[in-house]
Design a protein around this motif. Structure first.
Motif, PDB file in Angstrom:
ATOM      1  N   TRP A  63       0.842  -1.190   0.000  1.00 35.97           N
ATOM      2  CA  TRP A  63       0.000   0.000   0.000  1.00 35.97           C
ATOM      3  C   TRP A  63       0.881   1.244   0.000  1.00 35.97           C
ATOM      4  O   TRP A  63       1.112   1.872   1.027  1.00 35.97           O
ATOM      5  N   THR A  64       1.352   1.574  -1.180  1.00 39.29           N
ATOM      6  CA  THR A  64       2.148   2.780  -1.334  1.00 39.29           C
ATOM      7  C   THR A  64       1.203   3.974  -1.487  1.00 39.29           C
ATOM      8  O   THR A  64       0.010   3.801  -1.754  1.00 39.29           O
ATOM      9  N   PRO A  65       1.700   5.177  -1.355  1.00 33.87           N
ATOM     10  CA  PRO A  65       0.839   6.349  -1.548  1.00 33.87           C
ATOM     11  C   PRO A  65       0.172   6.376  -2.932  1.00 33.87           C
ATOM     12  O   PRO A  65      -0.975   6.785  -3.064  1.00 33.87           O
ATOM     13  N   VAL A 125      -0.754   3.788  -4.786  1.00 37.07           N
ATOM     14  CA  VAL A 125      -1.848   2.814  -4.782  1.00 37.07           C
ATOM     15  C   VAL A 125      -3.035   3.361  -3.994  1.00 37.07           C
ATOM     16  O   VAL A 125      -4.191   3.229  -4.411  1.00 37.07           O
ATOM     17  N   GLU A 126      -2.761   3.990  -2.878  1.00 33.42           N
ATOM     18  CA  GLU A 126      -3.826   4.575  -2.071  1.00 33.42           C
ATOM     19  C   GLU A 126      -4.574   5.660  -2.835  1.00 33.42           C
ATOM     20  O   GLU A 126      -5.806   5.705  -2.817  1.00 33.42           O
ATOM     21  N   VAL A 127      -3.855   6.535  -3.508  1.00 33.96           N
ATOM     22  CA  VAL A 127      -4.487   7.593  -4.304  1.00 33.96           C
ATOM     23  C   VAL A 127      -5.343   6.983  -5.405  1.00 33.96           C
ATOM     24  O   VAL A 127      -6.468   7.432  -5.660  1.00 33.96           O
ATOM     25  N   PHE A 157      -6.934   4.028  -5.485  1.00 32.85           N
ATOM     26  CA  PHE A 157      -8.176   3.469  -4.965  1.00 32.85           C
ATOM     27  C   PHE A 157      -9.104   4.541  -4.422  1.00 32.85           C
ATOM     28  O   PHE A 157     -10.327   4.433  -4.559  1.00 32.85           O
ATOM     29  N   ILE A 158      -8.559   5.589  -3.841  1.00 29.25           N
ATOM     30  CA  ILE A 158      -9.391   6.704  -3.395  1.00 29.25           C
ATOM     31  C   ILE A 158     -10.077   7.359  -4.593  1.00 29.25           C
ATOM     32  O   ILE A 158     -11.270   7.678  -4.541  1.00 29.25           O
ATOM     33  N   CYS A 159      -9.351   7.533  -5.685  1.00 31.59           N
ATOM     34  CA  CYS A 159      -9.940   8.128  -6.891  1.00 31.59           C
ATOM     35  C   CYS A 159     -11.053   7.248  -7.464  1.00 31.59           C
ATOM     36  O   CYS A 159     -12.096   7.762  -7.888  1.00 31.59           O
TER      37      CYS A 159
END
Length: 90
Positions: free
Chosen positions: A6-8, A10-12, A14-16
């Motif tokens: 869970w890198t930044p 990847v997080e961005v 999935f948030i998008c």
């Protein structure tokens, strides 16, 4: 067992995707979709175009990662443009 990193980035991503789904749900409630035909070879709704645009963006992004050593942000930007084109004119 290997877990997903869970890198930044990847997080961005999935948030998008979650924000797009929430936005599409609100848009559908406020203004129900009308099926139409664009450059895609079938009649589509907004949800269809979102799904196909996300698939196309994923393929472009994977191809970018596999073919070039250039920054992945460039590939992500091109993928986003593909998504916008399919959503607008697909």
């Amino acid at each position: 067992m290997e877990w997903m990193a869970w890198t930044p980035v990847v997080e961005v991503f999935f948030i998008c995707v979650v924000l797009m789904l929430i936005g599409m749900t609100i848009w559908e409630v406020v203004s129900p979709t009308v099926a139409r035909r664009g450059f895609l070879p079938m009649v589509t709704t907004r949800g269809d175009r979102l799904f196909l645009g996300l698939l196309g963006a994923a393929y472009v992004n994977l191809a970018w990662a596999g073919v070039t050593d250039a920054a992945q942000w460039i590939g992500a930007g091109i993928s986003f443009v593909v998504l916008l084109i399919v959503m607008r004119w697909g």
